[in-house]
Design a protein around this motif. Sequence first.
Motif, PDB file in Angstrom:
ATOM      1  N   ASP A 109       0.577  -1.095  -0.425  1.00 54.99           N
ATOM      2  CA  ASP A 109      -0.105   0.342   0.155  1.00 54.99           C
ATOM      3  C   ASP A 109       0.867   1.392   0.213  1.00 54.99           C
ATOM      4  N   GLU A 141       1.196   4.504   1.675  1.00 53.08           N
ATOM      5  CA  GLU A 141       0.715   5.587   3.405  1.00 53.08           C
ATOM      6  C   GLU A 141       1.909   6.709   3.253  1.00 53.08           C
ATOM      7  N   ASP A 149       4.308   8.419   5.218  1.00 54.69           N
ATOM      8  CA  ASP A 149       5.751   8.110   6.189  1.00 54.69           C
ATOM      9  C   ASP A 149       6.108   9.245   6.678  1.00 54.69           C
ATOM     10  N   LYS A 198      -3.883  13.128   4.526  1.00 53.53           N
ATOM     11  CA  LYS A 198      -4.571  11.967   3.840  1.00 53.53           C
ATOM     12  C   LYS A 198      -5.879  12.380   3.087  1.00 53.53           C
ATOM     13  N   ARG A 256       4.383   0.186   1.519  1.00 54.45           N
ATOM     14  CA  ARG A 256       4.710   0.145   2.518  1.00 54.45           C
ATOM     15  C   ARG A 256       3.773  -1.746   2.366  1.00 54.45           C
ATOM     16  N   SER A 274      -0.584  -4.252   5.248  1.00 57.27           N
ATOM     17  CA  SER A 274      -1.564  -4.627   6.673  1.00 57.27           C
ATOM     18  C   SER A 274      -2.154  -5.985   6.728  1.00 57.27           C
TER      19      SER A 274
END
Length: 935
Positions: free
Chosen positions: A283, A285, A287, A379, A400, A403
């Motif tokens: 994904d 993300e 950082d 975001k 990344r 999750s």
Amino acid sequence: MENIVIKGAREHNLKNVDLVIPRHQFVVITGLSGSGKSSLAFDTVYAEGQRRYVESLSSYARQFLQLMEKPDVDEITGLSPAISIEQKRVSHNPRSTVGTVTEIYDYLRLLYARVGTAYCEKCGKPIASQSVDQIADVIFEQPAGSRLLIMAPLIRRRKGEYRKLFVDLLSQGFLRVEVDGEIYRLDEPPTLERNSFHDILLVVDRLVVNDESRGRLVDSLELALAKADDLVTVQVVGAERLLFSGRLACSDCGISFVELSPQLFSFNNPHGACPECSGLGHDLEFDVDLIVPDPNLSLKAGALAPWRKSQSFYISEVLKPLSRYYKFSLTTPFAELSEPVQKLLLYGSGSEKIPGLLSDGRFHKTDSRRYEGVVPSLKRRYEKAEGEKDGEMLRYLATRPCSLCQGSRLRRQSLQVKINGLNIHELTSLALPEARQFLMTLSLSPARAEIARRILVELQARLKFLIDVGLDYLALERASATLSGGESQRIRLATQIGSGLTGVLYVLDEPSIGLHQRDNRRLLRALFRLRDLGNSLLVVEHDQETIMAADQVIDMGPGAGRLGGEVVAQGKPEAVAAGDSLTGLYLSGRKEIAIPKRRPVERQRLITLHGAAQHNLQGIDVEFPLGLFLCVTGVSGSGKSSLINETLYPALHNYLHGERLPVGKLNSISGLDQLDKVINIDQSPIGRTPRSNPATYTGVYTPIRELFSGLPEARVRGYKPGRFSFNVKGGRCEACKGDGVKRVEMHFLPDIFVKCDVCNGQRFTREVLEIRYKGVNIAEVLDMTINQAAEFFAAIPKIIRKLEVLRDVGLGYMTLGQGAVTLSGGEAQRVKLARELAKRATGRTLYLLDEPTTGLHFHDVEQLLRVLQRLVDEGNSVLVIEHNLDVIKAADYIIDLGPDGGTGGGQIVACGTPEAVVRETESATGQSLCEVLSQ
């Protein structure tokens, strides 16, 4: 016919070449860079073989295929169907892996679907089929009064309109269906898009959970299972949806499992792909390390990178109110702020309101507002932008592992299916030899062994072919986009060996690129095997071992570009070595690349990586002495690219140039202040259109245009330098937009390019071409070779300095206006090197080159080494990743990684001068280097 006979080949720089190439043999074409090797092998022989095959098809089939233009050749006889295996990346698709490209993953999916055992994700027990009573027991655990929909999943993710299905169900007495999440009456069914995927569930019954409804529930479940091939979906109204299988379910936990099918193990199919990352395995993300690139800075000094552009506004309206309320200082380094304060700044204040905080532009000192936080704010803006992604925000995004699936790409149910204790992701994570050993030693019941027998034979054979071409350090899960051109080529080579075709002409482009000498012999055995199947091999190659192993050698030359295009020698390798061609002189040792005087290591000038652990690197500490010619070596897959391209270069680049490239895993790096610049010179194209050329890329075209615009006639006409550009209106020919050619679309044939009839291919208007310097116009300057241009502009320092550098890197044969798309990887890299060499040297620059000898003849390597040594003589540092022994022996300092590839590598085996590396018995590079130094 025993030979391929070529008459009158004139493609590119070939000079009416007549040639006889023996069939069913391993033939190597060698020669100087730009001497016409690829023009002969790919643009003439392969292009004609492919064109004839395509022309044999029907006109209907031809319109779907990429047709090749007929090469400029009088006649070719004895051609077989031709297959080209070039150094091109397999795929940039993030879903493409080594397993999918080689089709090995397809066989693995079939294996797991047929003989895999599903395990319960809660209790870990093997899952068995459920009876109707067991399903009813699980449903009756719902609270009394729960309303249920009993549905039979008839269509799952399939295309179609399904009008007949709706009519049939209505005639059977059913009233409702659920289509794509919506309930419809069957007497008013929806109109479905034929080319879209649909899910259709038949509503068998609607009931309430109570003691009286059990009998009715059992009947409805039996009917649903019968309708949907042992599957039933139970929707608890206002709550979860349950899927039950009459075949697979955990007897203790009651968890059902979908039927095992190959689609369940595909990360490119919605049935198998992880729902969070859609099968990508990662994904994007925001950082924290990119948002706070330097935690030693204070908030006042700009620690929060996204706020730097409006620093004063954020300090006065956001940070000051926060610091007053939470009692922290704006001058304290971010790293020294307490953890709660760091979390507050990054992720917001939650429900707590901050007095005097501005959040939306309407500010009143008495207002209290919630603080959103840097990360949630980014975001929100990112999601709001949708497809129009803000480039500023992209700087703070990092890739990344997902999750949910932790990078495996598959949904949880897929990973619960195992064979001998390994799920499909764990198997594809193994290095190829380990995966093959696992499959060879599988322990299965007799029935399952019979089912798997043919699948295992195919898997073991394909894995063996990949190992045989020197790719044993790869894993099947490796993304195709991360493979080098040489690795991609060897994967295609392994696939061709596995196909077992005979009577085919294979044309290969330097298959030894990226291979250590130790692995080269395995590649040669694979090529011999392809030949022994009854195929013809035509290989463009510079590697001495490969040339000497050939059945026949064709040496092109005598020079490069316009000075090449002739066959200067042909015959057995020994005969060519005994001849007087440039290749023969190097093969026989009569001419060789000299070993320069070694420079001493200055211990006070070091860059040190501590704990480098990217990919297979074993947490190593590496010292890079500066002011030297450094060489990083090691067998294929030992961690060279992980160390240099993914760890050292991005770390240096970020520090010296203020960028935010992702840096590989390491503890720390020291000595960065000893450099002021780092330059990575790779083999990517210098441009993707014919408008880009060596003159524009190196900047030499700018002073040439300035020279022409300063001529008396040009000044009288008011011509500025832009008038002599073929990229902008004014001086260029508008009929062809400065291309010099026009495209003519053909219906069943490839588009042809004809010379522009207005400018006659010269790109410029007649008025611009009337401006002449020493009798030559601007179009004629672009047609000059770099050697010719250097003589022509010898008296103009701004021009000659850049031209001399291009000549020094061995590109004197190239024309100034040669399109970037026609340059090889090696030529593009040397053009880039020339551009850097033409700049004023600071003496504190580190140049990084990854296999700069790709596509280079022995003589070109000697020229390249002279240029690199010149850079070092000026006080700079040069670091190359290389397998070529002529380059390695010329290095001042070697860092050798190994001892093997993949998990067996990632360690420093030897470091020091070439003579010191030779003394290390564990070093494969040292063993190969020993022979060269002893000569």
